[in-house]
Write a protein that holds these residues in place. Structure first.
Motif, PDB file in Angstrom:
ATOM      1  N   ALA A  80       4.752 -30.514  19.651  1.00 42.23           N
ATOM      2  CA  ALA A  80       6.082 -30.801  19.107  1.00 42.23           C
ATOM      3  C   ALA A  80       6.850 -29.501  18.877  1.00 42.23           C
ATOM      4  CB  ALA A  80       5.963 -31.589  17.809  1.00 42.23           C
ATOM      5  N   TYR A  81       6.168 -28.485  18.368  1.00 42.06           N
ATOM      6  CA  TYR A  81       6.823 -27.195  18.140  1.00 42.06           C
ATOM      7  C   TYR A  81       7.273 -26.572  19.456  1.00 42.06           C
ATOM      8  CZ  TYR A  81       7.505 -22.303  17.000  1.00 42.06           C
ATOM      9  OH  TYR A  81       8.035 -21.048  16.888  1.00 42.06           O
ATOM     10  N   HIS A  95      -3.764 -34.330  15.158  1.00 45.09           N
ATOM     11  CA  HIS A  95      -2.525 -33.901  14.507  1.00 45.09           C
ATOM     12  C   HIS A  95      -2.187 -32.453  14.857  1.00 45.09           C
ATOM     13  CE1 HIS A  95       0.278 -32.813  11.286  1.00 45.09           C
ATOM     14  NE2 HIS A  95       0.654 -34.076  11.408  1.00 45.09           N
ATOM     15  N   SER A  96      -3.180 -31.604  14.957  1.00 45.43           N
ATOM     16  CA  SER A  96      -2.941 -30.202  15.330  1.00 45.43           C
ATOM     17  C   SER A  96      -2.361 -30.095  16.732  1.00 45.43           C
ATOM     18  CB  SER A  96      -4.242 -29.401  15.255  1.00 45.43           C
ATOM     19  OG  SER A  96      -4.712 -29.349  13.942  1.00 45.43           O
ATOM     20  N   THR A 117       1.237 -31.334  16.616  1.00 45.34           N
ATOM     21  CA  THR A 117       2.121 -30.352  15.981  1.00 45.34           C
ATOM     22  C   THR A 117       2.429 -29.197  16.920  1.00 45.34           C
ATOM     23  OG1 THR A 117       1.206 -30.936  13.828  1.00 45.34           O
ATOM     24  CG2 THR A 117       2.400 -28.858  13.969  1.00 45.34           C
ATOM     25  N   LYS A 118       1.428 -28.711  17.617  1.00 43.70           N
ATOM     26  CA  LYS A 118       1.615 -27.607  18.560  1.00 43.70           C
ATOM     27  C   LYS A 118       2.566 -28.033  19.682  1.00 43.70           C
ATOM     28  CE  LYS A 118      -0.952 -24.818  21.901  1.00 43.70           C
ATOM     29  NZ  LYS A 118      -0.733 -25.452  23.191  1.00 43.70           N
TER      30      LYS A 118
END
Length: 110
Positions: free
Chosen positions: A75-76, A68-69, A72-73
């Motif tokens: 996707a950002y 997930h990390s 998220t990275k």
């Protein structure tokens, strides 16, 4: 009276031509933005689906948190890059949409 009427007619045609060129430029730019948005949305959906599949196959909380990390990275970073691209596209639309009126503005300044 005829001279001023024909001059008015000519100015009206010029204005209409400039307006049509401006609308055409905006249309092309917006179509480009729609294509970019579609591509970004498709990629984002695929990445989200891949995350769900990866989370379903993890065996520990640490693996799930790590996956997930990373998601998220990524996707950002993709969002920031796409936002910058949209910003450039909107600026290009504005430049192209007002380009037909540049000659008129130059005449007004003279």
């Amino acid at each position: 009276m005829v001279t001023s009427l024909s001059a008015l007619n000519e100015k009206s045609r010029e204005f209409l031509g400039n307006s049509m060129a401006s609308v055409s430029a905006m249309n092309e730019g917006l179509q480009t933005i729609v294509g970019e948005a579609t591509d970004y949305s498709t990629k984002s959906l695929q990445d989200g689906s891949a995350l769900v599949q990866k989370l379903a196959s993890t065996r520990s909380v640490e693996q799930a948190f790590h996956a997930h990390s990373i998601f998220t990275k990524n996707a950002y970073e993709a969002f920031v890059a796409q936002a910058a691209k949209f910003s450039e596209l909107y600026a290009d639309i504005a430049k192209e949409a007002f380009k037909p009126y540049e000659a008129v503005l130059v005449k007004l300044r003279s």
